[in-house]
Design a protein around this motif. Structure first.
Motif, PDB file in Angstrom:
ATOM      1  N   SER A   1      56.204  36.430  38.496  1.00  0.00           N
ATOM      2  CA  SER A   1      55.914  36.889  39.855  1.00  0.00           C
ATOM      3  C   SER A   1      55.355  35.763  40.714  1.00  0.00           C
ATOM      4  O   SER A   1      54.447  35.042  40.305  1.00  0.00           O
ATOM      5  CB  SER A   1      54.897  38.035  39.807  1.00  0.00           C
ATOM      6  N   LYS A   2      55.909  35.645  41.917  1.00  0.00           N
ATOM      7  CA  LYS A   2      55.387  34.658  42.860  1.00  0.00           C
ATOM      8  C   LYS A   2      54.118  35.166  43.539  1.00  0.00           C
ATOM      9  O   LYS A   2      53.333  34.381  44.065  1.00  0.00           O
ATOM     10  CB  LYS A   2      56.450  34.343  43.911  1.00  0.00           C
ATOM     11  N   ALA A   3      53.952  36.487  43.529  1.00  0.00           N
ATOM     12  CA  ALA A   3      52.801  37.077  44.213  1.00  0.00           C
ATOM     13  C   ALA A   3      51.549  37.090  43.344  1.00  0.00           C
ATOM     14  O   ALA A   3      50.430  37.134  43.859  1.00  0.00           O
ATOM     15  CB  ALA A   3      53.126  38.503  44.651  1.00  0.00           C
ATOM     16  N   ARG A   4      51.702  37.035  42.031  1.00  0.00           N
ATOM     17  CA  ARG A   4      50.588  37.291  41.115  1.00  0.00           C
ATOM     18  C   ARG A   4      49.386  36.386  41.374  1.00  0.00           C
ATOM     19  O   ARG A   4      48.263  36.860  41.553  1.00  0.00           O
ATOM     20  CB  ARG A   4      51.056  37.132  39.668  1.00  0.00           C
ATOM     21  N   ARG A   5      49.606  35.076  41.386  1.00  0.00           N
ATOM     22  CA  ARG A   5      48.466  34.156  41.540  1.00  0.00           C
ATOM     23  C   ARG A   5      47.798  34.306  42.902  1.00  0.00           C
ATOM     24  O   ARG A   5      46.573  34.212  43.021  1.00  0.00           O
ATOM     25  CB  ARG A   5      48.933  32.715  41.321  1.00  0.00           C
ATOM     26  N   ILE A   6      48.610  34.538  43.935  1.00  0.00           N
ATOM     27  CA  ILE A   6      48.046  34.712  45.284  1.00  0.00           C
ATOM     28  C   ILE A   6      47.174  35.955  45.332  1.00  0.00           C
ATOM     29  O   ILE A   6      46.040  35.943  45.838  1.00  0.00           O
ATOM     30  CB  ILE A   6      49.175  34.812  46.332  1.00  0.00           C
ATOM     31  N   VAL A   7      47.697  37.060  44.795  1.00  0.00           N
ATOM     32  CA  VAL A   7      46.969  38.325  44.817  1.00  0.00           C
ATOM     33  C   VAL A   7      45.685  38.224  44.008  1.00  0.00           C
ATOM     34  O   VAL A   7      44.613  38.646  44.460  1.00  0.00           O
ATOM     35  CB  VAL A   7      47.864  39.459  44.279  1.00  0.00           C
ATOM     36  N   LEU A   8      45.760  37.638  42.816  1.00  0.00           N
ATOM     37  CA  LEU A   8      44.576  37.537  41.964  1.00  0.00           C
ATOM     38  C   LEU A   8      43.524  36.609  42.557  1.00  0.00           C
ATOM     39  O   LEU A   8      42.322  36.840  42.403  1.00  0.00           O
ATOM     40  CB  LEU A   8      44.983  37.050  40.571  1.00  0.00           C
ATOM     41  N   ARG A   9      43.965  35.568  43.237  1.00  0.00           N
ATOM     42  CA  ARG A   9      43.011  34.668  43.889  1.00  0.00           C
ATOM     43  C   ARG A   9      42.247  35.405  44.990  1.00  0.00           C
ATOM     44  O   ARG A   9      41.044  35.197  45.181  1.00  0.00           O
ATOM     45  CB  ARG A   9      43.742  33.459  44.462  1.00  0.00           C
ATOM     46  N   ASN A  10      42.929  36.290  45.702  1.00  0.00           N
ATOM     47  CA  ASN A  10      42.298  37.010  46.809  1.00  0.00           C
ATOM     48  C   ASN A  10      41.471  38.198  46.354  1.00  0.00           C
ATOM     49  O   ASN A  10      40.430  38.504  46.954  1.00  0.00           O
ATOM     50  CB  ASN A  10      43.365  37.490  47.801  1.00  0.00           C
ATOM     51  N   ASN A  11      41.932  38.905  45.310  1.00  0.00           N
ATOM     52  CA  ASN A  11      41.216  40.139  44.970  1.00  0.00           C
ATOM     53  C   ASN A  11      39.968  39.903  44.120  1.00  0.00           C
ATOM     54  O   ASN A  11      39.115  40.778  44.018  1.00  0.00           O
ATOM     55  CB  ASN A  11      42.146  41.167  44.306  1.00  0.00           C
ATOM     56  N   GLY A  12      39.847  38.734  43.508  1.00  0.00           N
ATOM     57  CA  GLY A  12      38.626  38.404  42.776  1.00  0.00           C
ATOM     58  C   GLY A  12      38.456  39.128  41.456  1.00  0.00           C
ATOM     59  O   GLY A  12      37.395  39.051  40.830  1.00  0.00           O
TER      60      GLY A  12
ATOM     61  N   GLU B   1      23.522  41.292  49.756  1.00  0.00           N
ATOM     62  CA  GLU B   1      22.663  41.294  48.573  1.00  0.00           C
ATOM     63  C   GLU B   1      22.372  42.723  48.093  1.00  0.00           C
ATOM     64  O   GLU B   1      22.009  42.936  46.931  1.00  0.00           O
ATOM     65  CB  GLU B   1      21.332  40.590  48.868  1.00  0.00           C
ATOM     66  N   LYS B   2      22.517  43.698  48.982  1.00  0.00           N
ATOM     67  CA  LYS B   2      22.290  45.092  48.615  1.00  0.00           C
ATOM     68  C   LYS B   2      23.567  45.771  48.109  1.00  0.00           C
ATOM     69  O   LYS B   2      23.518  46.931  47.699  1.00  0.00           O
ATOM     70  CB  LYS B   2      21.750  45.877  49.829  1.00  0.00           C
ATOM     71  N   TRP B   3      24.683  45.083  48.162  1.00  0.00           N
ATOM     72  CA  TRP B   3      25.944  45.664  47.730  1.00  0.00           C
ATOM     73  C   TRP B   3      26.047  45.606  46.207  1.00  0.00           C
ATOM     74  O   TRP B   3      25.837  44.551  45.602  1.00  0.00           O
ATOM     75  CB  TRP B   3      27.121  44.926  48.354  1.00  0.00           C
ATOM     76  N   PHE B   4      26.373  46.729  45.593  1.00  0.00           N
ATOM     77  CA  PHE B   4      26.535  46.790  44.136  1.00  0.00           C
ATOM     78  C   PHE B   4      28.004  47.061  43.830  1.00  0.00           C
ATOM     79  O   PHE B   4      28.542  48.104  44.212  1.00  0.00           O
ATOM     80  CB  PHE B   4      25.658  47.897  43.539  1.00  0.00           C
ATOM     81  N   MET B   5      28.637  46.103  43.149  1.00  0.00           N
ATOM     82  CA  MET B   5      30.064  46.205  42.858  1.00  0.00           C
ATOM     83  C   MET B   5      30.346  45.743  41.431  1.00  0.00           C
ATOM     84  O   MET B   5      29.613  44.918  40.892  1.00  0.00           O
ATOM     85  CB  MET B   5      30.874  45.348  43.843  1.00  0.00           C
ATOM     86  N   ASN B   6      31.410  46.283  40.836  1.00  0.00           N
ATOM     87  CA  ASN B   6      31.848  45.820  39.509  1.00  0.00           C
ATOM     88  C   ASN B   6      33.358  45.587  39.478  1.00  0.00           C
ATOM     89  O   ASN B   6      33.975  45.609  38.413  1.00  0.00           O
ATOM     90  CB  ASN B   6      31.432  46.807  38.415  1.00  0.00           C
ATOM     91  N   LEU B   7      33.945  45.359  40.642  1.00  0.00           N
ATOM     92  CA  LEU B   7      35.389  45.165  40.759  1.00  0.00           C
ATOM     93  C   LEU B   7      35.897  44.028  39.892  1.00  0.00           C
ATOM     94  O   LEU B   7      36.938  44.143  39.248  1.00  0.00           O
ATOM     95  CB  LEU B   7      35.761  44.912  42.226  1.00  0.00           C
ATOM     96  N   SER B   8      35.176  42.922  39.847  1.00  0.00           N
ATOM     97  CA  SER B   8      35.663  41.750  39.119  1.00  0.00           C
ATOM     98  C   SER B   8      35.759  42.005  37.621  1.00  0.00           C
ATOM     99  O   SER B   8      36.577  41.394  36.935  1.00  0.00           O
ATOM    100  CB  SER B   8      34.761  40.544  39.388  1.00  0.00           C
ATOM    101  N   GLU B   9      34.934  42.926  37.091  1.00  0.00           N
ATOM    102  CA  GLU B   9      34.921  43.176  35.645  1.00  0.00           C
ATOM    103  C   GLU B   9      35.833  44.315  35.222  1.00  0.00           C
ATOM    104  O   GLU B   9      36.456  44.253  34.157  1.00  0.00           O
ATOM    105  CB  GLU B   9      33.496  43.502  35.172  1.00  0.00           C
ATOM    106  N   VAL B  10      35.917  45.389  36.021  1.00  0.00           N
ATOM    107  CA  VAL B  10      36.695  46.569  35.603  1.00  0.00           C
ATOM    108  C   VAL B  10      37.983  46.734  36.403  1.00  0.00           C
ATOM    109  O   VAL B  10      38.837  47.544  36.042  1.00  0.00           O
ATOM    110  CB  VAL B  10      35.859  47.864  35.697  1.00  0.00           C
ATOM    111  N   GLY B  11      38.136  45.966  37.489  1.00  0.00           N
ATOM    112  CA  GLY B  11      39.329  46.072  38.311  1.00  0.00           C
ATOM    113  C   GLY B  11      39.263  47.249  39.273  1.00  0.00           C
ATOM    114  O   GLY B  11      38.249  47.950  39.373  1.00  0.00           O
TER     115      GLY B  11
END
Length: 377
Positions: A35-46, A321-331
């Motif tokens: 996929s040509k999109a994969r690296r671009i998408v993953l770089r942006n979504n974190g 600093e008050k934002w709580f997120m786990n996107l990078s670990e669980v997607g």
């Protein structure tokens, strides 16, 4: 009217973590081409890791109902068992069947006793809608407790073999065999998993969250569909449903693939979401500085800076600093994402009595937004 508390939480994330480098090996290459999109998408979504209800050889290990039931089971102990459940309210955008309902299929696995069921459909807000049904049931005295869940099994929708017939069709037409970006980029965004919350009319022994209020908004009256599956968008912006296609077109046009109009997404999702947040806080008399934790369900870290800027433009200064997120670990786990954030925060050891939590969930299906405001007890 009764007070409503989140007293327990559970989650189930299937199998081992899948890294960015492992994704395409599991989901497969479309037309044997990287996929040509994969690296671009993953770089942006974190997103760094995610979970799939498949092993790394591509063998399916769990369906959606099983993921959901396994998350619920994490909340059981000698003080609360499956036989104590009065209401099961579930939300997902990827049920295993058109019908019976997702709630019925989960209840079939619980094997407890006759209970009230509710199934919420949609995309990310399906989980919040399920939560609100449970909240209102306890608030009104209809039940003393409710098990609410959000879950997704999206990975199997993203397998390369789901697109093979479309590729064959494009080749026959002598066109460039490239799947549209609106389909390809979602292959690198979505994850599997389930979260569960127990709601009761009194606080629990450990950390509990009192739900002060919930609000929801829809803009389907003025905006066309942005994220969709089981159909395709026509030139006039309407959706043609899968039932109106010929069976062979289901395959040749990937009618059941998940698609997203990225132009619509970029134009509206942040602006409408920021407007709704301001409206919800003003309606309920909450000042931004009173919020100790903001739990924003964002599909990509690409939107974090934009959302922060949009909030500040509207006088909603909630420091990152008050934002709580786990996107990078669980997607991005769709309807389950907010449940997984709440579960992790409840078990983090960070919460103190009296703190305020705002959960914010956008849905790009046709632009819906849901909010929950909670106090730590």
């Amino acid at each position: 009217m009764f007070d409503v508390y989140i007293t327990r939480s559970g989650k189930f994330l299937p199998n081992e973590k899948v890294t960015n480098d492992e994704m395409e090996g599991i989901l497969g290459k479309i037309d044997d081409t990287a996929s040509k999109a994969r690296r671009i998408v993953l770089r942006n979504n974190g997103i760094k890791t995610r979970y799939y209800a498949m092993d790394k050889d591509g063998n399916i290990t769990h369906n959606n109902a099983e993921l959901t039931n396994l998350a619920i089971e994490q909340m059981y102990d000698e003080d609360f068992t499956k036989d104590d459940v009065e209401l099961l309210s579930v939300g997902t955008s990827s049920p295993d069947n058109l019908f019976p309902s997702h709630a019925s299929m989960v209840h079939g696995l619980m094997k407890n006793h006759s209970i009230e069921l509710n199934s919420s459909s949609g995309v990310c807000c399906a989980g919040m809608n399920a939560l609100k049904f449970g909240y209102l049931s306890i608030k009104s005295g209809n039940t003393n407790n409710a098990v609410c869940t959000g879950s997704e099994r999206s990975s199997t929708w993203m397998l390369s073999d789901k697109f093979e017939n479309e590729i064959i069709n494009l080749k026959k037409l002598e066109e460039q065999p490239v799947i549209a970006f609106k389909k390809d980029f979602l292959r690198w965004m979505l994850s599997d998993g389930a979260g569960a919350l127990l709601l009761e009319n009194k606080p629990g022994n450990d950390v509990s969250l009192k739900i002060e209020w919930m609000e929801a908004y829809s803009f389907a009256h003025e905006l066309e569909a942005c994220m969709y599956a089981g159909g395709d968008k026509l030139e006039d912006g309407t959706l043609k449903p899968w039932q109106d296609y010929k069976p062979q077109e289901w395959l040749t046009q990937s009618v059941f693939s998940v698609k997203q109009d990225v132009k619509l997404l970029d134009k509206y999702v942040i602006e409408k979401g920021a407007d709704c947040t301001k409206n919800a806080l003003e309606k309920n008399g909450v000042k931004p500085e009173e919020i100790d934790y903001l739990l924003p369900h964002v599909s990509s870290h690409f939107f974090v800076e934009k959302l922060d800027a949009a909030y500040k433009e509207r006088g909603l200064d909630i420091p990152v600093e008050k934002w709580f997120m786990n996107l990078s670990e669980v997607g991005n786990v769709g309807a389950a994402s907010i449940y997984l954030m709440i579960e992790e925060l409840m078990h983090s050891g960070k919460l103190k009595k009296g703190q305020k939590i705002l959960a914010v969930v956008p849905e790009s299906g046709r632009f819906s937004y849901a909010f929950a405001y909670m106090t730590v007890c």
